[in-house]
Design a protein around this motif. Structure first.
Motif, PDB file in Angstrom:
ATOM      1  N   MET A   1      10.286   0.991  11.395  1.00  0.00           N
ATOM      2  CA  MET A   1       9.319   2.045  11.652  1.00  0.00           C
ATOM      3  C   MET A   1       8.023   1.714  10.913  1.00  0.00           C
ATOM      4  O   MET A   1       8.034   1.326   9.752  1.00  0.00           O
ATOM      5  N   SER A   2       6.891   1.869  11.562  1.00  0.00           N
ATOM      6  CA  SER A   2       5.596   1.565  10.972  1.00  0.00           C
ATOM      7  C   SER A   2       5.182   2.614   9.960  1.00  0.00           C
ATOM      8  O   SER A   2       5.446   3.795  10.124  1.00  0.00           O
ATOM      9  N   GLN A   3       4.507   2.144   8.940  1.00  0.00           N
ATOM     10  CA  GLN A   3       3.942   3.061   7.962  1.00  0.00           C
ATOM     11  C   GLN A   3       2.598   3.538   8.496  1.00  0.00           C
ATOM     12  O   GLN A   3       1.818   2.765   9.026  1.00  0.00           O
ATOM     13  N   ILE A   4       2.316   4.822   8.342  1.00  0.00           N
ATOM     14  CA  ILE A   4       1.068   5.402   8.819  1.00  0.00           C
ATOM     15  C   ILE A   4       0.190   5.694   7.620  1.00  0.00           C
ATOM     16  O   ILE A   4       0.607   6.336   6.668  1.00  0.00           O
ATOM     17  N   GLU A   5      -1.040   5.190   7.669  1.00  0.00           N
ATOM     18  CA  GLU A   5      -2.013   5.426   6.609  1.00  0.00           C
ATOM     19  C   GLU A   5      -3.206   6.156   7.206  1.00  0.00           C
ATOM     20  O   GLU A   5      -3.791   5.720   8.192  1.00  0.00           O
ATOM     21  N   ARG A   6      -3.563   7.283   6.609  1.00  0.00           N
ATOM     22  CA  ARG A   6      -4.694   8.074   7.093  1.00  0.00           C
ATOM     23  C   ARG A   6      -5.859   7.935   6.132  1.00  0.00           C
ATOM     24  O   ARG A   6      -5.708   8.096   4.932  1.00  0.00           O
ATOM     25  N   ILE A   7      -7.040   7.661   6.664  1.00  0.00           N
ATOM     26  CA  ILE A   7      -8.250   7.485   5.877  1.00  0.00           C
ATOM     27  C   ILE A   7      -9.151   8.688   6.096  1.00  0.00           C
ATOM     28  O   ILE A   7      -9.557   8.980   7.226  1.00  0.00           O
ATOM     29  N   GLN A   8      -9.456   9.397   5.020  1.00  0.00           N
ATOM     30  CA  GLN A   8     -10.334  10.564   5.141  1.00  0.00           C
ATOM     31  C   GLN A   8     -11.794  10.157   5.251  1.00  0.00           C
ATOM     32  O   GLN A   8     -12.541  10.738   6.002  1.00  0.00           O
ATOM     33  N   GLY A   9     -12.223   9.157   4.502  1.00  0.00           N
ATOM     34  CA  GLY A   9     -13.601   8.689   4.552  1.00  0.00           C
ATOM     35  C   GLY A   9     -14.554   9.647   3.881  1.00  0.00           C
ATOM     36  O   GLY A   9     -14.231  10.788   3.582  1.00  0.00           O
TER      37      GLY A   9
ATOM     38  N   GLN B   1     -18.110   0.994  11.365  1.00  0.00           N
ATOM     39  CA  GLN B   1     -17.794  -0.180  10.566  1.00  0.00           C
ATOM     40  C   GLN B   1     -17.199   0.215   9.212  1.00  0.00           C
ATOM     41  O   GLN B   1     -16.247  -0.401   8.744  1.00  0.00           O
ATOM     42  N   ALA B   2     -17.724   1.264   8.593  1.00  0.00           N
ATOM     43  CA  ALA B   2     -17.211   1.723   7.298  1.00  0.00           C
ATOM     44  C   ALA B   2     -15.782   2.243   7.411  1.00  0.00           C
ATOM     45  O   ALA B   2     -14.941   1.958   6.563  1.00  0.00           O
ATOM     46  N   VAL B   3     -15.493   2.995   8.458  1.00  0.00           N
ATOM     47  CA  VAL B   3     -14.135   3.512   8.652  1.00  0.00           C
ATOM     48  C   VAL B   3     -13.170   2.358   8.912  1.00  0.00           C
ATOM     49  O   VAL B   3     -12.073   2.313   8.337  1.00  0.00           O
ATOM     50  N   LEU B   4     -13.566   1.417   9.751  1.00  0.00           N
ATOM     51  CA  LEU B   4     -12.720   0.256  10.003  1.00  0.00           C
ATOM     52  C   LEU B   4     -12.425  -0.492   8.704  1.00  0.00           C
ATOM     53  O   LEU B   4     -11.281  -0.875   8.445  1.00  0.00           O
ATOM     54  N   ALA B   5     -13.445  -0.687   7.881  1.00  0.00           N
ATOM     55  CA  ALA B   5     -13.258  -1.402   6.612  1.00  0.00           C
ATOM     56  C   ALA B   5     -12.279  -0.669   5.708  1.00  0.00           C
ATOM     57  O   ALA B   5     -11.428  -1.297   5.066  1.00  0.00           O
ATOM     58  N   GLU B   6     -12.373   0.644   5.643  1.00  0.00           N
ATOM     59  CA  GLU B   6     -11.438   1.435   4.836  1.00  0.00           C
ATOM     60  C   GLU B   6     -10.001   1.260   5.330  1.00  0.00           C
ATOM     61  O   GLU B   6      -9.054   1.402   4.552  1.00  0.00           O
ATOM     62  N   CYS B   7      -9.856   0.959   6.607  1.00  0.00           N
ATOM     63  CA  CYS B   7      -8.532   0.759   7.203  1.00  0.00           C
ATOM     64  C   CYS B   7      -8.119  -0.706   7.204  1.00  0.00           C
ATOM     65  O   CYS B   7      -7.099  -1.067   7.795  1.00  0.00           O
ATOM     66  N   GLY B   8      -8.939  -1.573   6.600  1.00  0.00           N
ATOM     67  CA  GLY B   8      -8.599  -2.993   6.547  1.00  0.00           C
ATOM     68  C   GLY B   8      -8.912  -3.744   7.817  1.00  0.00           C
ATOM     69  O   GLY B   8      -8.262  -4.749   8.126  1.00  0.00           O
ATOM     70  N   ALA B   9      -9.906  -3.294   8.562  1.00  0.00           N
ATOM     71  CA  ALA B   9     -10.278  -3.939   9.818  1.00  0.00           C
ATOM     72  C   ALA B   9     -11.796  -4.132   9.858  1.00  0.00           C
ATOM     73  O   ALA B   9     -12.519  -3.661   8.985  1.00  0.00           O
ATOM     74  N   ASP B  10     -12.244  -4.820  10.897  1.00  0.00           N
ATOM     75  CA  ASP B  10     -13.681  -4.975  11.097  1.00  0.00           C
ATOM     76  C   ASP B  10     -13.989  -4.972  12.593  1.00  0.00           C
ATOM     77  O   ASP B  10     -13.079  -4.907  13.425  1.00  0.00           O
ATOM     78  N   LEU B  11     -15.267  -5.050  12.912  1.00  0.00           N
ATOM     79  CA  LEU B  11     -15.693  -4.940  14.313  1.00  0.00           C
ATOM     80  C   LEU B  11     -15.146  -6.058  15.192  1.00  0.00           C
ATOM     81  O   LEU B  11     -14.954  -5.859  16.391  1.00  0.00           O
ATOM     82  N   THR B  12     -14.863  -7.230  14.619  1.00  0.00           N
ATOM     83  CA  THR B  12     -14.345  -8.335  15.426  1.00  0.00           C
ATOM     84  C   THR B  12     -12.924  -8.066  15.914  1.00  0.00           C
ATOM     85  O   THR B  12     -12.453  -8.732  16.833  1.00  0.00           O
ATOM     86  N   GLN B  13     -12.256  -7.090  15.306  1.00  0.00           N
ATOM     87  CA  GLN B  13     -10.881  -6.777  15.684  1.00  0.00           C
ATOM     88  C   GLN B  13     -10.779  -5.577  16.633  1.00  0.00           C
ATOM     89  O   GLN B  13      -9.690  -5.190  17.024  1.00  0.00           O
ATOM     90  N   VAL B  14     -11.914  -5.014  16.994  1.00  0.00           N
ATOM     91  CA  VAL B  14     -11.925  -3.872  17.908  1.00  0.00           C
ATOM     92  C   VAL B  14     -11.574  -4.360  19.309  1.00  0.00           C
ATOM     93  O   VAL B  14     -12.166  -5.312  19.821  1.00  0.00           O
ATOM     94  N   VAL B  15     -10.593  -3.698  19.921  1.00  0.00           N
ATOM     95  CA  VAL B  15     -10.157  -4.075  21.261  1.00  0.00           C
ATOM     96  C   VAL B  15     -10.551  -3.057  22.326  1.00  0.00           C
ATOM     97  O   VAL B  15     -10.578  -3.364  23.514  1.00  0.00           O
ATOM     98  N   LYS B  16     -10.881  -1.827  21.894  1.00  0.00           N
ATOM     99  CA  LYS B  16     -11.244  -0.769  22.849  1.00  0.00           C
ATOM    100  C   LYS B  16     -12.211   0.194  22.191  1.00  0.00           C
ATOM    101  O   LYS B  16     -12.015   0.593  21.047  1.00  0.00           O
ATOM    102  N   VAL B  17     -13.258   0.540  22.909  1.00  0.00           N
ATOM    103  CA  VAL B  17     -14.265   1.493  22.436  1.00  0.00           C
ATOM    104  C   VAL B  17     -14.441   2.566  23.503  1.00  0.00           C
ATOM    105  O   VAL B  17     -14.463   2.268  24.694  1.00  0.00           O
TER     106      VAL B  17
END
Length: 127
Positions: free
Chosen positions: A1-9, A58-74
């Motif tokens: 089961m995946s762990q869910i992490e929520r970012i308030q920002g 971009q800031a929210v993605l970074a808080e989640c350990g991601a960046d714009l190059t990893q975005v697959v759907k907008v």
């Protein structure tokens, strides 16, 4: 089961997470042109609002350990499709490479009277 992490920002304006990470997937809430540190909402043309939206995304993605190059759907929400061409100019700079799939819809209104809101899904795993 995946762990869910929520970012308030910073600057969260409601009872929701700015981003949620589930395993290798990151889902962001819609971002508007609000300056997180001040709460100031940018108004004016879409060319003023859209860059702040993408900075927030971009800031929210970074808080989640991601960046714009990893975005697959907008998903883009515009209050006026007459802004579509100018929005695309900003979008093309943000996603100069690694362009994700995208939907763009016109809506009657957005929170705080803004002209644009953008949400994204990113994949951080290996393909």
């Amino acid at each position: 089961m995946s762990q869910i992490e929520r970012i308030q920002g910073i600057g969260n304006q409601g009872p929701y997470a700015q981003g949620v990470r589930v395993g290798d997937w990151v889902y962001t809430s819609g971002q508007i042109p609000m300056v997180p540190t001040t709460g100031l909402v940018l108004t004016g043309p879409i060319t003023i609002q859209a860059p702040q939206v993408f900075a927030n995304l971009q800031a929210v993605l970074a808080e989640c350990g991601a960046d714009l190059t990893q975005v697959v759907k907008v998903t883009v929400y515009l209050t006026d499709l007459a802004d579509f061409a100018q929005f695309n100019e900003v979008y093309a700079q943000v996603f100069a490479t690694d362009r994700p799939a995208r939907a763009c819809v016109q809506v009657a209104a957005l929170p705080r009277g803004v002209a644009v809101e953008v949400e994204a899904i990113a994949y951080t795993g290996r393909v």
